[in-house]
Design a protein around this motif. Structure first.
Motif, PDB file in Angstrom:
ATOM      1  N   TYR A 136       5.891   2.438   1.543  1.00 54.78           N
ATOM      2  CA  TYR A 136       5.101   1.756   2.772  1.00 54.78           C
ATOM      3  C   TYR A 136       5.933   1.774   4.081  1.00 54.78           C
ATOM      4  CZ  TYR A 136       2.809  -1.970   5.131  1.00 54.78           C
ATOM      5  OH  TYR A 136       2.104  -2.554   6.167  1.00 54.78           O
ATOM      6  N   GLY A 137       5.348   2.358   4.976  1.00 53.82           N
ATOM      7  CA  GLY A 137       5.942   2.419   6.346  1.00 53.82           C
ATOM      8  C   GLY A 137       6.091   3.852   6.483  1.00 53.82           C
ATOM      9  N   ASN A 138       5.973   4.654   5.662  1.00 54.26           N
ATOM     10  CA  ASN A 138       6.192   6.180   5.791  1.00 54.26           C
ATOM     11  C   ASN A 138       7.415   6.648   6.353  1.00 54.26           C
ATOM     12  OD1 ASN A 138       3.227   6.111   5.155  1.00 54.26           O
ATOM     13  ND2 ASN A 138       3.078   5.064   7.067  1.00 54.26           N
ATOM     14  N   LYS A 139       8.444   6.121   6.161  1.00 53.74           N
ATOM     15  CA  LYS A 139       9.856   6.560   6.473  1.00 53.74           C
ATOM     16  C   LYS A 139      10.727   6.828   5.481  1.00 53.74           C
ATOM     17  CE  LYS A 139       9.613   4.222  11.131  1.00 53.74           C
ATOM     18  NZ  LYS A 139      10.617   3.289  11.956  1.00 53.74           N
ATOM     19  N   LYS A 140      10.446   6.520   4.320  1.00 60.10           N
ATOM     20  CA  LYS A 140      11.455   6.707   3.363  1.00 60.10           C
ATOM     21  C   LYS A 140      10.525   7.358   1.752  1.00 60.10           C
ATOM     22  CE  LYS A 140      14.397   2.878   3.972  1.00 60.10           C
ATOM     23  NZ  LYS A 140      14.969   1.600   3.683  1.00 60.10           N
ATOM     24  N   SER A 141      11.177   8.247   1.468  1.00 63.14           N
ATOM     25  CA  SER A 141      10.456   8.811   0.158  1.00 63.14           C
ATOM     26  C   SER A 141      10.645   8.032  -1.141  1.00 63.14           C
ATOM     27  CB  SER A 141      10.913  10.379   0.142  1.00 63.14           C
ATOM     28  OG  SER A 141      12.272  10.507  -0.438  1.00 63.14           O
ATOM     29  N   PHE A 142      10.287   8.822  -2.106  1.00 63.69           N
ATOM     30  CA  PHE A 142      10.358   8.191  -3.492  1.00 63.69           C
ATOM     31  C   PHE A 142      11.374   9.158  -4.210  1.00 63.69           C
ATOM     32  CE2 PHE A 142       6.397   6.393  -2.718  1.00 63.69           C
ATOM     33  CZ  PHE A 142       6.564   5.100  -3.510  1.00 63.69           C
ATOM     34  N   ASP A 143      11.934  10.214  -3.553  1.00 62.95           N
ATOM     35  CA  ASP A 143      13.220  11.054  -3.897  1.00 62.95           C
ATOM     36  C   ASP A 143      14.598  10.200  -3.660  1.00 62.95           C
ATOM     37  OD1 ASP A 143      14.885  12.964  -4.866  1.00 62.95           O
ATOM     38  OD2 ASP A 143      14.411  14.388  -3.360  1.00 62.95           O
ATOM     39  N   SER A 156      18.197   9.333   6.128  1.00 62.28           N
ATOM     40  CA  SER A 156      17.704   8.063   5.744  1.00 62.28           C
ATOM     41  C   SER A 156      16.330   8.094   5.177  1.00 62.28           C
ATOM     42  CB  SER A 156      17.433   7.300   7.166  1.00 62.28           C
ATOM     43  OG  SER A 156      16.645   7.793   7.823  1.00 62.28           O
ATOM     44  N   ARG A 157      15.814   9.232   4.977  1.00 58.84           N
ATOM     45  CA  ARG A 157      14.613   9.551   4.152  1.00 58.84           C
ATOM     46  C   ARG A 157      14.692   9.219   2.547  1.00 58.84           C
ATOM     47  NH1 ARG A 157      12.597  14.647   5.141  1.00 58.84           N
ATOM     48  NH2 ARG A 157      13.363  15.493   3.301  1.00 58.84           N
ATOM     49  N   LEU A 186       4.992  11.476  -7.402  1.00 55.85           N
ATOM     50  CA  LEU A 186       5.617  10.762  -6.254  1.00 55.85           C
ATOM     51  C   LEU A 186       6.870  11.793  -5.731  1.00 55.85           C
ATOM     52  CD1 LEU A 186       5.964   7.062  -7.665  1.00 55.85           C
ATOM     53  CD2 LEU A 186       4.477   8.116  -6.176  1.00 55.85           C
ATOM     54  N   LYS A 187       7.372  12.393  -6.670  1.00 56.64           N
ATOM     55  CA  LYS A 187       8.372  13.377  -6.264  1.00 56.64           C
ATOM     56  C   LYS A 187       8.593  14.419  -7.073  1.00 56.64           C
ATOM     57  CE  LYS A 187      12.762  12.505  -7.576  1.00 56.64           C
ATOM     58  NZ  LYS A 187      12.955  13.454  -8.534  1.00 56.64           N
ATOM     59  N   ASN A 188       9.206  15.614  -6.573  1.00 58.74           N
ATOM     60  CA  ASN A 188       9.691  16.652  -7.402  1.00 58.74           C
ATOM     61  C   ASN A 188      10.598  16.504  -8.576  1.00 58.74           C
ATOM     62  OD1 ASN A 188       8.005  17.914  -5.440  1.00 58.74           O
ATOM     63  ND2 ASN A 188       9.712  19.144  -4.562  1.00 58.74           N
ATOM     64  N   TYR A 189      10.091  17.068  -9.746  1.00 58.35           N
ATOM     65  CA  TYR A 189      11.064  16.372 -10.914  1.00 58.35           C
ATOM     66  C   TYR A 189      11.589  17.828 -11.571  1.00 58.35           C
ATOM     67  CZ  TYR A 189       8.996  11.777 -11.083  1.00 58.35           C
ATOM     68  OH  TYR A 189       8.930  10.409 -10.878  1.00 58.35           O
ATOM     69  N   MET A 190      11.244  19.026 -11.048  1.00 58.22           N
ATOM     70  CA  MET A 190      11.725  20.338 -11.543  1.00 58.22           C
ATOM     71  C   MET A 190      12.010  21.066 -10.377  1.00 58.22           C
ATOM     72  SD  MET A 190       8.620  20.855 -14.481  1.00 58.22           S
ATOM     73  CE  MET A 190       8.192  19.300 -15.373  1.00 58.22           C
ATOM     74  N   PRO A 204       0.779  -1.328   0.074  1.00 55.22           N
ATOM     75  CA  PRO A 204      -0.040  -0.066  -0.084  1.00 55.22           C
ATOM     76  C   PRO A 204       1.031   1.341  -0.218  1.00 55.22           C
ATOM     77  CG  PRO A 204      -0.538  -1.622   1.574  1.00 55.22           C
ATOM     78  CD  PRO A 204       0.524  -2.039   0.989  1.00 55.22           C
ATOM     79  N   LEU A 205       0.478   2.355  -0.807  1.00 62.48           N
ATOM     80  CA  LEU A 205       1.451   3.484  -0.921  1.00 62.48           C
ATOM     81  C   LEU A 205       1.236   4.238   0.516  1.00 62.48           C
ATOM     82  CD1 LEU A 205       3.035   5.116  -3.089  1.00 62.48           C
ATOM     83  CD2 LEU A 205       0.846   6.357  -3.374  1.00 62.48           C
ATOM     84  N   GLY A 206       2.463   4.607   0.934  1.00 63.42           N
ATOM     85  CA  GLY A 206       2.471   5.100   2.344  1.00 63.42           C
ATOM     86  C   GLY A 206       2.379   6.701   2.055  1.00 63.42           C
ATOM     87  N   SER A 207       2.378   7.618   3.063  1.00 65.37           N
ATOM     88  CA  SER A 207       2.481   9.030   2.921  1.00 65.37           C
ATOM     89  C   SER A 207       3.461   9.411   4.056  1.00 65.37           C
ATOM     90  CB  SER A 207       0.881   9.751   3.318  1.00 65.37           C
ATOM     91  OG  SER A 207       0.586   9.629   4.534  1.00 65.37           O
ATOM     92  N   SER A 208       3.632  10.869   3.709  1.00 69.74           N
ATOM     93  CA  SER A 208       4.441  11.563   4.787  1.00 69.74           C
ATOM     94  C   SER A 208       3.742  12.004   5.941  1.00 69.74           C
ATOM     95  CB  SER A 208       4.968  12.759   4.194  1.00 69.74           C
ATOM     96  OG  SER A 208       4.174  13.798   3.621  1.00 69.74           O
TER      97      SER A 208
END
Length: 257
Positions: free
Chosen positions: A179-186, A198-199, A145-149, A119-123
């Motif tokens: 998932y787990g809300n501790k790591k981003s997609f950046d 560690s994010r 999912l992340k900033n691209y610009m 499941p997709l997590g969130s911040s």
């Protein structure tokens, strides 16, 4: 002696009937729950092979109205998986969609989960996921999912520039996380807001949401595939029941972009 044997058989069958009746009455017959899946995609160009970062977002419509008569309908869940090799992504996606038919029921959702989709997590907070609860009407959901610009780009649409979650036209106060809300997609700390932290880190072999292949399709590149699925709670089995899945597409995450 013969009469005694007949009586033993009679009482044995009698007690077996009572026991069988007890289980039937206490458990009940399992009712099949049919949930209508989300069916509308607004951005069908979300493909890992697309080079235009403006198209690297997900955009779909929930099917709350179609499920309005099902009291056990909970809402729409969003699942994702990270890949280092597009061959693995394509193979698993094809396998999931191969059983994504009405005659197969929840098989596609089950296979998706068996493949390790999370499941997709969130911040927002630990334990929180990007889950769209049931409502009286359908809602459009937009995810980046992340900033691209760079932030000084003059782009009208917020989701065309920033990592975000927009539900029913309302910008949520959180962004998509793993998932787990501790790591981003950046993964490559594009905006350098988590240097040595560690994010904003790359996936590693052993992560539950990552299909590792030592042969990367492209150096310093990962691919994220998403599915949306309707969900209900089956009170007969105390388990979740799922609709067919909706293929939301996939986006690349490249170093330096």
């Amino acid at each position: 002696m013969k009469k005694a044997g007949v009586m033993r058989i009679f009482f044995r069958n009698f007690f077996l009937s009572i026991i069988a009746g007890f289980f039937v009455s206490s458990c009940g017959l399992e009712e099949v729950i049919t949930i209508e899946e989300p069916t509308v995609i607004y951005n069908d160009n979300a493909l890992y092979s697309t080079s235009d970062s403006l198209l690297w977002y997900f955009d779909f419509l929930t099917n709350d109205y179609g499920n309005r008569s099902e009291s056990r309908y909970l809402g729409t869940d969003i699942y994702y998986k990270i890949y280092s090799n597009t061959t693995n992504l394509t193979s698993q996606k094809s396998s999931i969609l191969a059983v994504n038919t009405a005659s197969n029921g929840s098989s596609a959702a089950t296979r998706m989960i068996d493949y390790g989709y999370q499941p997709l997590g969130s911040s927002a907070s630990t334990g929180n996921v990007v889950y769209v609860p049931a409502a009286s009407s359908d809602r459009r959901v937009i995810l980046r999912l992340k900033n691209y610009m760079d932030g000084d780009e003059n782009i009208e649409d917020y989701y065309a520039q920033n990592a975000c979650v927009i539900i029913g036209g309302v910008l949520q106060s959180y962004i998509p996380y793993r998932y787990g809300n501790k790591k981003s997609f950046d993964f490559f700390d594009y905006d350098e807001d988590n240097t040595n932290g560690s994010r904003d880190v790359e996936p590693v072999d052993g992560d539950s949401d990552y299909y590792y292949n030592s042969t990367f399709t492209e150096a310093d590149t990962y691919y994220v595939q998403l599915f949306a699925v309707g969900k209900a709670w089956n009170t007969d089995t105390c388990t979740a029941s799922y609709s067919l899945v909706l293929d939301l597409g996939s986006v690349p995450i490249r170093k330096g972009e």
